[in-house]
Design an enzyme around this catalytic site. Structure first.
Site, mmCIF file in Angstrom:
data_model
loop_
_atom_site.group_PDB
_atom_site.id
_atom_site.type_symbol
_atom_site.label_atom_id
_atom_site.label_comp_id
_atom_site.label_asym_id
_atom_site.label_seq_id
_atom_site.Cartn_x
_atom_site.Cartn_y
_atom_site.Cartn_z
ATOM 1 N N LYS A 1 -32.943 32.992 -8.327
ATOM 2 C CA LYS A 1 -31.678 33.333 -8.987
ATOM 3 C C LYS A 1 -30.480 32.981 -8.090
ATOM 4 O O LYS A 1 -29.519 32.411 -8.558
ATOM 5 C CB LYS A 1 -31.601 34.844 -9.294
ATOM 6 C CG LYS A 1 -32.671 35.342 -10.239
ATOM 7 C CD LYS A 1 -32.448 36.800 -10.616
ATOM 8 C CE LYS A 1 -32.489 37.766 -9.442
ATOM 9 N NZ LYS A 1 -33.817 37.839 -8.774
ATOM 10 N N ARG B 1 -30.143 45.617 -13.019
ATOM 11 C CA ARG B 1 -31.544 45.642 -12.620
ATOM 12 C C ARG B 1 -32.277 46.796 -13.288
ATOM 13 O O ARG B 1 -33.469 46.948 -13.101
ATOM 14 C CB ARG B 1 -31.623 45.837 -11.119
ATOM 15 C CG ARG B 1 -32.355 44.668 -10.434
ATOM 16 C CD ARG B 1 -32.157 44.879 -8.993
ATOM 17 N NE ARG B 1 -32.938 44.139 -8.082
ATOM 18 C CZ ARG B 1 -32.465 43.149 -7.338
ATOM 19 N NH1 ARG B 1 -31.270 42.690 -7.526
ATOM 20 N NH2 ARG B 1 -33.225 42.616 -6.416
ATOM 21 N N ARG C 1 -34.924 38.070 6.019
ATOM 22 C CA ARG C 1 -34.521 39.392 5.542
ATOM 23 C C ARG C 1 -35.642 40.392 5.774
ATOM 24 O O ARG C 1 -36.802 40.084 5.539
ATOM 25 C CB ARG C 1 -34.215 39.322 4.036
ATOM 26 C CG ARG C 1 -32.820 38.871 3.734
ATOM 27 C CD ARG C 1 -32.616 38.546 2.280
ATOM 28 N NE ARG C 1 -33.099 39.561 1.356
ATOM 29 C CZ ARG C 1 -32.940 39.487 0.030
ATOM 30 N NH1 ARG C 1 -32.309 38.444 -0.505
ATOM 31 N NH2 ARG C 1 -33.414 40.420 -0.750
ATOM 32 N N ARG D 1 -41.407 45.280 -4.075
ATOM 33 C CA ARG D 1 -40.238 44.840 -4.852
ATOM 34 C C ARG D 1 -40.677 44.239 -6.189
ATOM 35 O O ARG D 1 -40.008 44.409 -7.208
ATOM 36 C CB ARG D 1 -39.417 43.818 -4.064
ATOM 37 C CG ARG D 1 -38.669 44.462 -2.902
ATOM 38 C CD ARG D 1 -38.112 43.430 -1.952
ATOM 39 N NE ARG D 1 -37.046 42.648 -2.546
ATOM 40 C CZ ARG D 1 -36.662 41.468 -2.098
ATOM 41 N NH1 ARG D 1 -37.247 40.911 -1.066
ATOM 42 N NH2 ARG D 1 -35.677 40.825 -2.684
ATOM 43 N N ARG E 1 -38.624 32.011 3.254
ATOM 44 C CA ARG E 1 -37.199 32.128 2.957
ATOM 45 C C ARG E 1 -36.398 32.496 4.199
ATOM 46 O O ARG E 1 -36.814 33.333 4.993
ATOM 47 C CB ARG E 1 -36.976 33.180 1.875
ATOM 48 C CG ARG E 1 -35.504 33.345 1.531
ATOM 49 C CD ARG E 1 -35.296 33.828 0.151
ATOM 50 N NE ARG E 1 -35.465 35.256 0.019
ATOM 51 C CZ ARG E 1 -35.108 35.925 -1.083
ATOM 52 N NH1 ARG E 1 -34.601 35.270 -2.114
ATOM 53 N NH2 ARG E 1 -35.291 37.214 -1.149
HETATM 54 P P1 AMP Z 1 -31.492 40.903 -3.940
HETATM 55 O O1 AMP Z 1 -30.749 40.160 -2.895
HETATM 56 O O2 AMP Z 1 -30.878 40.718 -5.327
HETATM 57 O O3 AMP Z 1 -32.973 40.638 -3.935
HETATM 58 O O4 AMP Z 1 -31.302 42.463 -3.620
HETATM 59 C C1 AMP Z 1 -31.798 43.018 -2.402
HETATM 60 C C2 AMP Z 1 -31.902 44.507 -2.523
HETATM 61 O O5 AMP Z 1 -30.603 45.073 -2.792
HETATM 62 C C3 AMP Z 1 -32.782 45.040 -3.634
HETATM 63 O O6 AMP Z 1 -34.159 45.072 -3.263
HETATM 64 C C4 AMP Z 1 -32.213 46.438 -3.826
HETATM 65 O O7 AMP Z 1 -32.594 47.303 -2.783
HETATM 66 C C5 AMP Z 1 -30.723 46.183 -3.668
HETATM 67 N N1 AMP Z 1 -30.073 45.821 -4.965
HETATM 68 C C6 AMP Z 1 -29.461 44.643 -5.261
HETATM 69 N N2 AMP Z 1 -28.968 44.665 -6.513
HETATM 70 C C7 AMP Z 1 -29.297 45.874 -7.022
HETATM 71 C C8 AMP Z 1 -29.087 46.500 -8.287
HETATM 72 N N3 AMP Z 1 -28.445 45.874 -9.280
HETATM 73 N N4 AMP Z 1 -29.583 47.749 -8.458
HETATM 74 C C9 AMP Z 1 -30.228 48.411 -7.458
HETATM 75 N N5 AMP Z 1 -30.465 47.874 -6.262
HETATM 76 C C10 AMP Z 1 -30.000 46.624 -6.021
#
Ligand code: AMP
Length: 212
Positions: free
Chosen positions: A13, A88, A156, A167, A123
């Site tokens: 994404k 989410r 990360r 996740r 990654r």
């Molecule tokens: P991402 O970079 O989108 O994979 O997000 C990394 C982490 O940030 C996720 O595993 C969650 O802990 C948190 N996070 C990001 N976006 C959201 C969201 N919309 N709702 C809840 N947690 C989020």
């Protein structure tokens, strides 16, 4: 264009959002990048979010909804936006609707869990601008250095294999139901992940009926 990108963590994404954002001239709003920056800077939001993000759990809806309300009010969102990683959960999607945030399309990138687990191990993420790379399929020009801004690339914490598995569980339980939510509103489009970034972008163009 007001677009939501849906898909499991590691579906691509962020990478596709960056490409679409440059070509369409609209901002990408990545809640993950906003949270990582807040954690790095030790802001109040960062302090609240740190333990959730690092363990691969979802940050509480009210924190995310607050971040989004603030970000969407900025001037650069007037022409459109790409939401990467938000909503989410169903309550987050309902909060967007309640706030009158328009959506033209929710585009889901479909990919098998096994492919994600393989992919996440390679990654690398920029500590400064959040750009992502892959050691094999999308390496930076100089190892360990971001092409965009020259900052250091890191793995990360939440890309560790055990955290990736949890996740994915969270994704299937909390986020995947959003496909039915947007399908019911006639907004859902889906594309299959392709072996290359360019081929996936081409599928997205077809699905959106645009030429980038
Ligand atoms: P991402 O970079 O989108 O994979 O997000 C990394 C982490 O940030 C996720 O595993 C969650 O802990 C948190 N996070 C990001 N976006 C959201 C969201 N919309 N709702 C809840 N947690 C989020």
């Amino acid at each position: 264009m007001k677009l939501i990108l849906l898909g499991a963590p590691g579906a691509g994404k962020g990478t596709q959002a960056e490409i679409l954002s440059k070509k369409l001239g609209i901002p990408t709003i990545s809640t993950g990048n906003i949270l990582r920056a807040a954690i790095k800077n030790g802001t109040p939001v960062g302090l609240k979010a740190k333990a959730y993000v690092e363990s691969g759990a979802l940050v509480p809806d009210e924190v995310i909804i607050g971040i989004m309300a603030e970000r969407l009010a900025e001037g650069d969102c007037a022409k459109g936006y790409i939401l990467d990683g938000m909503p989410r959960t169903i309550p987050q999607a309902e909060a967007l609707e309640a706030a009158g945030v328009g959506i033209d399309c929710a585009l889901s990138i479909e990919i098998a869990d096994e492919t994600i687990i393989e992919r996440m191990s390679g990654r690398r993420t920029c500590t400064s601008c959040g750009a992502t790379y892959h050691v094999v399929s999308a390496p930076p020009k100089t190892e360990g250095v971001c092409d965009n801004c020259g900052a250091e690339l890191t793995i990360r914490k939440d890309d560790a294999p055990e955290t990736v598995k949890s996740r994915l569980e969270v994704y299937h339980k909390e986020t995947e139901p959003l496909k039915a939510f947007y399908e019911a509103r006639g907004k859902l489009k889906s594309v299959e992940n392709q072996p290359t970034i360019e081929a996936t972008t081409a599928e997205i163009e077809k699905a959106l009926g645009i030429t980038l």
